[in-house]
Design a protein around this motif. Structure first.
Motif, PDB file in Angstrom:
ATOM      1  N   GLU A   1     -22.404 -34.489  68.554  1.00 12.99           N
ATOM      2  CA  GLU A   1     -21.596 -33.543  67.777  1.00 12.99           C
ATOM      3  C   GLU A   1     -20.520 -34.275  66.972  1.00 12.99           C
ATOM      4  O   GLU A   1     -20.254 -33.917  65.817  1.00 12.99           O
ATOM      5  N   ASP A   2     -19.919 -35.305  67.578  1.00 12.92           N
ATOM      6  CA  ASP A   2     -18.883 -36.074  66.874  1.00 12.92           C
ATOM      7  C   ASP A   2     -19.463 -36.779  65.649  1.00 12.92           C
ATOM      8  O   ASP A   2     -18.851 -36.799  64.576  1.00 12.92           O
ATOM      9  N   LEU A   3     -20.648 -37.353  65.817  1.00 11.62           N
ATOM     10  CA  LEU A   3     -21.260 -38.081  64.706  1.00 11.62           C
ATOM     11  C   LEU A   3     -21.768 -37.144  63.617  1.00 11.62           C
ATOM     12  O   LEU A   3     -21.848 -37.529  62.445  1.00 11.62           O
ATOM     13  N   LEU A   4     -22.086 -35.918  63.982  1.00  7.89           N
ATOM     14  CA  LEU A   4     -22.450 -34.932  62.961  1.00  7.89           C
ATOM     15  C   LEU A   4     -21.268 -34.662  62.033  1.00  7.89           C
ATOM     16  O   LEU A   4     -21.446 -34.411  60.832  1.00  7.89           O
ATOM     17  N   LYS A   5     -20.056 -34.728  62.587  1.00  8.85           N
ATOM     18  CA  LYS A   5     -18.855 -34.560  61.755  1.00  8.85           C
ATOM     19  C   LYS A   5     -18.701 -35.734  60.798  1.00  8.85           C
ATOM     20  O   LYS A   5     -18.281 -35.569  59.656  1.00  8.85           O
ATOM     21  N   VAL A   6     -19.033 -36.937  61.285  1.00  7.60           N
ATOM     22  CA  VAL A   6     -19.009 -38.112  60.415  1.00  7.60           C
ATOM     23  C   VAL A   6     -20.009 -37.929  59.280  1.00  7.60           C
ATOM     24  O   VAL A   6     -19.701 -38.171  58.108  1.00  7.60           O
ATOM     25  N   LYS A   7     -21.196 -37.491  59.636  1.00  7.13           N
ATOM     26  CA  LYS A   7     -22.245 -37.276  58.643  1.00  7.13           C
ATOM     27  C   LYS A   7     -21.821 -36.239  57.607  1.00  7.13           C
ATOM     28  O   LYS A   7     -22.065 -36.397  56.405  1.00  7.13           O
TER      29      LYS A   7
END
Length: 221
Positions: A210-216
């Motif tokens: 979920e955190d990396l989806l925010k980065v994306k």
């Protein structure tokens, strides 16, 4: 460059504190400003870091682990410090933690590892993979800040509480702050769990996803 001078002053103050001093009239470390300026290219900065002996970690290291990746990366990953395999190879995030980080980058961000830049708070391995001490972290900090200045990332993903704390100065537990966005200077900091934590706690992978989806999303991918 005043960061290196400040790191040396902090190192002296921490040493005095450990000796029991609360106030001191000791003359602070002084050095010619010319010798305190850090290089303005990553290659030159790496060369200087390779020859660094400012803290005790230089005595036990095998290799300096400066960092690797795209020198103009939009995304910078910062971990805590090199482990045993990193110390022997000179490369950040190898072994099982490195493999997991690579999968996180490729499978969630949909880019290759070579398109990001990866480094650590300290460039030398603490003995027994211990958490870097404040003296070690602050002594090494000028190298990290200069890396950020030269790479100019849009997003910095801090892996674990140590990286988050020493970059932002915030002592909040990683479980409470992970996935939140923090605007700092010209970049956005997104803290998440360290890959080594995920190896011990596989159930947390969903949160990192979920955190990396925010980065994306921030990168418009």
């Amino acid at each position: 460059m005043k960061n290196l001078r400040n790191a040396l002053l902090l190192k002296q103050l921490y040493q005095l504190k450990q000796l029991g001093y609360k106030y001191t009239s000791v003359t602070p470390y002084k050095e010619d400003e010319q010798h305190l300026r850090l290089p303005n290219t990553l290659d030159s900065l790496k060369k200087q870091a390779m020859e660094c002996h400012l803290c005790e970690l230089s005595k036990s290291r095998q290799k300096v682990v400066f960092g690797e990746g795209d020198p103009q990366a939009d995304i910078l990953f910062i971990g805590e410090g090199p482990g045993t395999m990193e110390d022997s190879s000179g490369k950040p995030f190898v072994g099982r933690s490195g493999e997991l980080l690579t999968k996180m980058i490729e499978n969630v961000l949909l880019i290759s590892r070579s398109e990001v830049y990866i480094t650590n708070i300290v460039k030398c391995r603490p003995p027994n993979n211990a958490t870097p001490t404040p003296t070690q972290a602050h002594t090494c900090q000028p190298y990290l800040l200069k890396q950020i200045e030269l790479i100019r990332p849009k997003i910095i993903v801090t892996l674990g509480v140590t990286a988050y704390h020493y970059l932002t100065g915030d002592d909040t537990e990683i479980s409470k702050v992970r996935g939140t966005l923090h605007k700092q200077n010209d970049y956005t900091v997104i803290p998440t769990y360290h890959p080594s934590y995920l190896l011990r706690n596989p159930s947390a992978k969903k949160e990192v996803f979920e955190d990396l989806l925010k980065v994306k999303e921030l990168m418009g991918k």
